[in-house]
Design an enzyme around this catalytic site. Sequence first.
Site, mmCIF file in Angstrom:
data_model
loop_
_atom_site.group_PDB
_atom_site.id
_atom_site.type_symbol
_atom_site.label_atom_id
_atom_site.label_comp_id
_atom_site.label_asym_id
_atom_site.label_seq_id
_atom_site.Cartn_x
_atom_site.Cartn_y
_atom_site.Cartn_z
ATOM 1 N N ARG A 113 -77.795 26.216 39.727
ATOM 2 C CA ARG A 113 -76.702 26.732 38.882
ATOM 3 C C ARG A 113 -77.232 27.962 38.176
ATOM 4 O O ARG A 113 -78.223 27.886 37.442
ATOM 5 C CB ARG A 113 -76.262 25.661 37.884
ATOM 6 C CG ARG A 113 -75.351 26.189 36.795
ATOM 7 C CD ARG A 113 -74.672 25.099 35.985
ATOM 8 N NE ARG A 113 -73.611 24.464 36.737
ATOM 9 C CZ ARG A 113 -72.636 23.731 36.210
ATOM 10 N NH1 ARG A 113 -72.585 23.536 34.908
ATOM 11 N NH2 ARG A 113 -71.710 23.197 36.968
ATOM 12 N N HIS A 152 -67.784 28.322 42.581
ATOM 13 C CA HIS A 152 -68.128 26.926 42.296
ATOM 14 C C HIS A 152 -67.678 26.097 43.507
ATOM 15 O O HIS A 152 -66.744 25.305 43.428
ATOM 16 C CB HIS A 152 -67.433 26.476 41.005
ATOM 17 C CG HIS A 152 -68.031 25.262 40.360
ATOM 18 N ND1 HIS A 152 -69.117 24.582 40.888
ATOM 19 C CD2 HIS A 152 -67.686 24.594 39.218
ATOM 20 C CE1 HIS A 152 -69.412 23.563 40.091
ATOM 21 N NE2 HIS A 152 -68.559 23.547 39.084
ATOM 22 N N GLN A 209 -67.277 22.191 43.376
ATOM 23 C CA GLN A 209 -66.083 21.799 42.626
ATOM 24 C C GLN A 209 -64.861 21.857 43.535
ATOM 25 O O GLN A 209 -64.012 20.950 43.538
ATOM 26 C CB GLN A 209 -65.903 22.746 41.432
ATOM 27 C CG GLN A 209 -64.691 22.433 40.570
ATOM 28 C CD GLN A 209 -64.866 21.151 39.775
ATOM 29 O OE1 GLN A 209 -65.848 20.991 39.068
ATOM 30 N NE2 GLN A 209 -63.928 20.225 39.882
ATOM 31 N N ASP A 255 -58.384 25.977 34.032
ATOM 32 C CA ASP A 255 -59.811 25.945 33.652
ATOM 33 C C ASP A 255 -59.935 26.755 32.358
ATOM 34 O O ASP A 255 -59.014 27.485 31.959
ATOM 35 C CB ASP A 255 -60.669 26.546 34.784
ATOM 36 C CG ASP A 255 -62.169 26.522 34.470
ATOM 37 O OD1 ASP A 255 -62.600 25.714 33.627
ATOM 38 O OD2 ASP A 255 -62.910 27.320 35.086
ATOM 39 N N CYS A 282 -61.230 21.177 36.016
ATOM 40 C CA CYS A 282 -62.590 20.852 36.460
ATOM 41 C C CYS A 282 -63.437 20.253 35.347
ATOM 42 O O CYS A 282 -64.435 19.597 35.616
ATOM 43 C CB CYS A 282 -63.257 22.105 37.018
ATOM 44 S SG CYS A 282 -63.335 23.445 35.811
ATOM 45 N N ARG A 296 -66.696 14.600 42.532
ATOM 46 C CA ARG A 296 -67.860 15.482 42.656
ATOM 47 C C ARG A 296 -68.981 14.729 43.376
ATOM 48 O O ARG A 296 -69.640 15.268 44.255
ATOM 49 C CB ARG A 296 -68.345 15.940 41.264
ATOM 50 C CG ARG A 296 -67.360 16.805 40.475
ATOM 51 C CD ARG A 296 -67.123 18.142 41.152
ATOM 52 N NE ARG A 296 -68.354 18.861 41.351
ATOM 53 C CZ ARG A 296 -69.010 19.569 40.423
ATOM 54 N NH1 ARG A 296 -68.513 19.683 39.198
ATOM 55 N NH2 ARG A 296 -70.134 20.202 40.707
HETATM 56 N N1 CP Z 1 -67.025 20.844 36.384
HETATM 57 C C1 CP Z 1 -68.343 21.042 36.174
HETATM 58 O O1 CP Z 1 -69.032 21.723 36.935
HETATM 59 O O2 CP Z 1 -68.834 20.416 35.081
HETATM 60 P P1 CP Z 1 -70.312 20.573 34.488
HETATM 61 O O3 CP Z 1 -70.429 21.972 33.960
HETATM 62 O O4 CP Z 1 -70.410 19.526 33.418
HETATM 63 O O5 CP Z 1 -71.282 20.341 35.600
HETATM 64 N N1 NVA Z 2 -65.332 28.405 34.728
HETATM 65 C C1 NVA Z 2 -66.191 27.457 34.046
HETATM 66 C C2 NVA Z 2 -66.374 26.245 34.894
HETATM 67 C C3 NVA Z 2 -67.233 25.176 34.286
HETATM 68 C C4 NVA Z 2 -67.440 24.013 35.189
HETATM 69 C C5 NVA Z 2 -67.512 28.110 33.722
HETATM 70 O O1 NVA Z 2 -68.050 28.841 34.567
HETATM 71 O O2 NVA Z 2 -68.004 27.905 32.618
#
Ligand code: CP
Ligand code: NVA
Length: 303
Positions: free
Chosen positions: A101, A128, A131, A222, A262, A290
């Site tokens: 990440r 993502h 997701q 989101d 999400c 997930r």
């Molecule tokens: N939806 C998602 O990726 O959640 P987290 O940031 O908690 O992993």
């Molecule tokens: N768009 C959000 C998604 C989190 C899972 C972010 O990048 O923070």
Amino acid sequence: MSRSVLSVNDLSRAEIGEVLDRALETKRRSDRRSSELAGKTALLIFQKPSLRTRVSFELAVTNLGGQALYLSPPEVGLGERESPEDVGGVAGRYCDLIICRTFDQSNLDRLAAASGVPVVNALSDWEHPCQALADVLTIREHGGTSGRTLTYVGDGNNVVRSLAIAAAGEGMHVRVASPSGYELDEASVAEAAERAAGSEGSVSLFSDPVEAVDGADVVYTDTWTSMGQEVEAKQRLEAFTGYQVDARLVAQASRGASVMHCLPAHRGEEITDEVLDGPQSVVLDQAENRLHAQQALLAWLFG
Ligand code: CP
Ligand code: NVA
């Protein structure tokens, strides 16, 4: 040759179908363990916080017989303490799989090129993909994908970029409603349209959320301020006025439409408590999926 999933486009429509079929099959079993990662180690390198992604990937690796190691945001300094090439080269000597990440998508490309092992995108500023796999799985379970309409209301961000491509490939009519300056970029719309062309789906952009939600089967939103954009929070709150997914907006959708997010949610901003906690919300199924989607993806990569 190791196979990485840095973008949802790294998987063909047919491959996404295979992964999701496997996910559903495994989800239905009482014993979900198997041995595709037996004796293997997965390294999770996370530069941003996480609940769902970290826990679901660690569980997926364990269920597949492997071992997961987690490195938290302050530890690696990907691109700061060390170059993505050096991190990838070293991690590839210790581990069989990297789940990362990060901020810039280019960190993933550079890490993957140097590591020699599969790298999976666990969220970047750009995409993502895991997701999106879980989301399409969830839509399959809640009324199906092909020919149905998915409306995303909000920021043209990483989540909708992956989702639009994956859902269009499943034959969904994808509508994205965003305020001016926050639209999904043209190249991603074109990629989604290309997927849609092979599946009889479609993709279209809207500025009016009410028009976009009209008759939709799924309403998705989101956060307006993604991780890393905190300094823009105030400006974004203003720009997204009128784009909240509330009961009035959901009432424009088809009867019994699913509401998706999400998570994490900024309650009272992009979505109200009433909708997020209401009977149409499938957000906990999404979160659970997930695990199933990612376990199937890893099993497929190593199977
Ligand atoms: N939806 C998602 O990726 O959640 P987290 O940031 O908690 O992993
Ligand atoms: N768009 C959000 C998604 C989190 C899972 C972010 O990048 O923070």
